[in-house]
Motif scaffolding. Structure first.
Motif, PDB file in Angstrom:
ATOM      1  N   VAL A 129      33.345 119.285 100.096  1.00  0.00           N
ATOM      2  CA  VAL A 129      33.838 120.651 100.181  1.00  0.00           C
ATOM      3  C   VAL A 129      34.772 120.970  99.022  1.00  0.00           C
ATOM      4  CG1 VAL A 129      35.175 122.269 101.582  1.00  0.00           C
ATOM      5  CG2 VAL A 129      33.566 120.699 102.671  1.00  0.00           C
ATOM      6  N   THR A 130      35.535 119.995  98.538  1.00  0.00           N
ATOM      7  CA  THR A 130      36.488 120.265  97.456  1.00  0.00           C
ATOM      8  C   THR A 130      35.792 120.640  96.161  1.00  0.00           C
ATOM      9  OG1 THR A 130      36.618 117.928  96.848  1.00  0.00           O
ATOM     10  CG2 THR A 130      38.260 118.754  98.413  1.00  0.00           C
ATOM     11  N   ALA A 131      34.569 120.151  95.934  1.00  0.00           N
ATOM     12  CA  ALA A 131      33.863 120.463  94.692  1.00  0.00           C
ATOM     13  C   ALA A 131      33.590 121.949  94.556  1.00  0.00           C
ATOM     14  CB  ALA A 131      32.559 119.677  94.618  1.00  0.00           C
ATOM     15  N   CYS A 132      33.287 122.616  95.658  1.00  0.00           N
ATOM     16  CA  CYS A 132      32.978 124.032  95.559  1.00  0.00           C
ATOM     17  C   CYS A 132      34.214 124.915  95.744  1.00  0.00           C
ATOM     18  CB  CYS A 132      31.906 124.426  96.566  1.00  0.00           C
ATOM     19  SG  CYS A 132      32.483 124.402  98.267  1.00  0.00           S
ATOM     20  N   CYS A 133      35.267 124.359  96.224  1.00  0.00           N
ATOM     21  CA  CYS A 133      36.432 125.175  96.553  1.00  0.00           C
ATOM     22  C   CYS A 133      37.634 124.938  95.646  1.00  0.00           C
ATOM     23  CB  CYS A 133      36.853 124.934  97.992  1.00  0.00           C
ATOM     24  SG  CYS A 133      35.525 125.299  99.155  1.00  0.00           S
ATOM     25  N   THR A 134      37.581 123.938  94.805  1.00  0.00           N
ATOM     26  CA  THR A 134      38.688 123.636  93.915  1.00  0.00           C
ATOM     27  C   THR A 134      38.632 124.544  92.702  1.00  0.00           C
ATOM     28  OG1 THR A 134      38.603 121.331  94.599  1.00  0.00           O
ATOM     29  CG2 THR A 134      39.793 121.808  92.567  1.00  0.00           C
ATOM     30  N   PRO A 135      39.724 125.232  92.392  1.00  0.00           N
ATOM     31  CA  PRO A 135      39.707 126.105  91.206  1.00  0.00           C
ATOM     32  C   PRO A 135      39.462 125.298  89.941  1.00  0.00           C
ATOM     33  CG  PRO A 135      41.746 126.376  92.467  1.00  0.00           C
ATOM     34  CD  PRO A 135      41.005 125.229  93.067  1.00  0.00           C
ATOM     35  N   VAL A 136      38.709 125.880  88.999  1.00  0.00           N
ATOM     36  CA  VAL A 136      38.431 125.186  87.743  1.00  0.00           C
ATOM     37  C   VAL A 136      39.534 125.417  86.715  1.00  0.00           C
ATOM     38  CG1 VAL A 136      35.941 125.113  88.043  1.00  0.00           C
ATOM     39  CG2 VAL A 136      36.982 127.058  86.886  1.00  0.00           C
ATOM     40  N   THR A 137      40.386 126.387  86.947  1.00  0.00           N
ATOM     41  CA  THR A 137      41.519 126.617  86.057  1.00  0.00           C
ATOM     42  C   THR A 137      42.769 126.768  86.895  1.00  0.00           C
ATOM     43  OG1 THR A 137      41.265 129.011  86.089  1.00  0.00           O
ATOM     44  CG2 THR A 137      40.098 127.835  84.359  1.00  0.00           C
ATOM     45  N   GLU A 138      43.900 126.599  86.254  1.00  0.00           N
ATOM     46  CA  GLU A 138      45.161 126.734  86.971  1.00  0.00           C
ATOM     47  C   GLU A 138      45.553 128.188  87.154  1.00  0.00           C
ATOM     48  OE1 GLU A 138      48.139 124.272  85.205  1.00  0.00           O
ATOM     49  OE2 GLU A 138      46.896 122.490  85.356  1.00  0.00           O
ATOM     50  N   GLU A 139      45.080 129.053  86.267  1.00  0.00           N
ATOM     51  CA  GLU A 139      45.361 130.474  86.407  1.00  0.00           C
ATOM     52  C   GLU A 139      44.192 131.271  85.848  1.00  0.00           C
ATOM     53  OE1 GLU A 139      48.041 131.674  82.638  1.00  0.00           O
ATOM     54  OE2 GLU A 139      49.004 130.274  84.009  1.00  0.00           O
ATOM     55  N   ALA A 140      44.067 132.488  86.288  1.00  0.00           N
ATOM     56  CA  ALA A 140      42.978 133.340  85.849  1.00  0.00           C
ATOM     57  C   ALA A 140      43.219 133.815  84.418  1.00  0.00           C
ATOM     58  CB  ALA A 140      42.855 134.544  86.781  1.00  0.00           C
ATOM     59  N   LEU A 141      42.130 134.026  83.687  1.00  0.00           N
ATOM     60  CA  LEU A 141      42.221 134.554  82.328  1.00  0.00           C
ATOM     61  C   LEU A 141      42.570 136.036  82.371  1.00  0.00           C
ATOM     62  CD1 LEU A 141      38.955 133.117  80.736  1.00  0.00           C
ATOM     63  CD2 LEU A 141      41.270 132.388  80.245  1.00  0.00           C
ATOM     64  N   ASP A 142      43.442 136.463  81.464  1.00  0.00           N
ATOM     65  CA  ASP A 142      43.653 137.898  81.335  1.00  0.00           C
ATOM     66  C   ASP A 142      42.526 138.451  80.459  1.00  0.00           C
ATOM     67  OD1 ASP A 142      44.293 137.408  78.650  1.00  0.00           O
ATOM     68  OD2 ASP A 142      46.436 137.672  78.940  1.00  0.00           O
ATOM     69  N   ARG A 143      42.435 139.759  80.338  1.00  0.00           N
ATOM     70  CA  ARG A 143      41.325 140.395  79.619  1.00  0.00           C
ATOM     71  C   ARG A 143      41.256 139.946  78.162  1.00  0.00           C
ATOM     72  NH1 ARG A 143      36.557 142.704  80.991  1.00  0.00           N
ATOM     73  NH2 ARG A 143      35.792 143.790  79.170  1.00  0.00           N
ATOM     74  N   SER A 144      42.402 139.871  77.504  1.00  0.00           N
ATOM     75  CA  SER A 144      42.449 139.487  76.094  1.00  0.00           C
ATOM     76  C   SER A 144      41.921 138.069  75.887  1.00  0.00           C
ATOM     77  CB  SER A 144      43.879 139.621  75.583  1.00  0.00           C
ATOM     78  OG  SER A 144      43.970 139.163  74.267  1.00  0.00           O
ATOM     79  N   ALA A 145      42.371 137.149  76.731  1.00  0.00           N
ATOM     80  CA  ALA A 145      41.925 135.754  76.626  1.00  0.00           C
ATOM     81  C   ALA A 145      40.436 135.638  76.932  1.00  0.00           C
ATOM     82  CB  ALA A 145      42.740 134.868  77.553  1.00  0.00           C
ATOM     83  N   ALA A 146      39.963 136.399  77.912  1.00  0.00           N
ATOM     84  CA  ALA A 146      38.548 136.365  78.273  1.00  0.00           C
ATOM     85  C   ALA A 146      37.680 136.880  77.124  1.00  0.00           C
ATOM     86  CB  ALA A 146      38.303 137.183  79.537  1.00  0.00           C
ATOM     87  N   GLU A 147      38.128 137.943  76.461  1.00  0.00           N
ATOM     88  CA  GLU A 147      37.369 138.486  75.339  1.00  0.00           C
ATOM     89  C   GLU A 147      37.324 137.501  74.174  1.00  0.00           C
ATOM     90  OE1 GLU A 147      39.157 142.300  74.580  1.00  0.00           O
ATOM     91  OE2 GLU A 147      38.159 143.211  76.315  1.00  0.00           O
ATOM     92  N   LEU A 148      38.439 136.845  73.896  1.00  0.00           N
ATOM     93  CA  LEU A 148      38.490 135.852  72.822  1.00  0.00           C
ATOM     94  C   LEU A 148      37.582 134.666  73.136  1.00  0.00           C
ATOM     95  CD1 LEU A 148      39.793 135.035  70.134  1.00  0.00           C
ATOM     96  CD2 LEU A 148      41.611 133.969  71.459  1.00  0.00           C
ATOM     97  N   LEU A 149      37.629 134.193  74.364  1.00  0.00           N
ATOM     98  CA  LEU A 149      36.779 133.077  74.768  1.00  0.00           C
ATOM     99  C   LEU A 149      35.304 133.463  74.707  1.00  0.00           C
ATOM    100  CD1 LEU A 149      36.325 130.248  75.865  1.00  0.00           C
ATOM    101  CD2 LEU A 149      36.753 131.149  78.158  1.00  0.00           C
TER     102      LEU A 149
END
Length: 118
Positions: A12-32
């Motif tokens: 269950v932890t494989a599908c429920c564990t967050p892959v990042t510690e915090e969500a990307l903001d719009r600027s970071a998402a666009e750069l990535l």
């Protein structure tokens, strides 16, 4: 009435564990997204590899055409995409442009890929 068969959940932890510690903001998402789009092309991946493997991890655009079997304008286009994405650095010397990897650029992408694989 149709029934739905549920498959057993083994971890269950494989599908429920967050892959990042915090969500990307719009600027970071666009750069990535820009970086990922830049490397999501076989020719650009080859260019990164050719530059990294070249003497001193630096290559002239003239050294990159033949291994790819592409024209100079096509190679230059792909190099520009990689420069704009912050993966390669371009330095003009006389009439030629030389390219090198931006320090840490591939490490940052690899870190994101490793994190997503957890």
């Amino acid at each position: 009435m149709a029934t739905v068969e549920l498959l057993p959940v083994e971890d269950v932890t494989a599908c429920c564990t967050p892959v990042t510690e915090e969500a990307l903001d719009r600027s970071a998402a666009e750069l990535l997204a820009k970086s990922l789009k830049a490397i999501a092309d076989p020719t650009r991946l080859q260019l990164i590899s050719l530059v990294a493997a070249h003497d001193g991890a630096e290559a002239c655009v003239c050294d990159l055409q033949e291994p790819l079997g592409l024209s100079q304008p096509t190679v230059s286009h792909h190099l520009k995409v990689l420069v704009d994405a912050g993966i390669l650095h371009r330095e003009k010397r006389a009439t030629w442009a030389y390219f090198s990897l931006v320090p840490g650029a591939l490490d940052a992408l690899a870190g994101l890929i490793r994190t997503a694989g957890r």
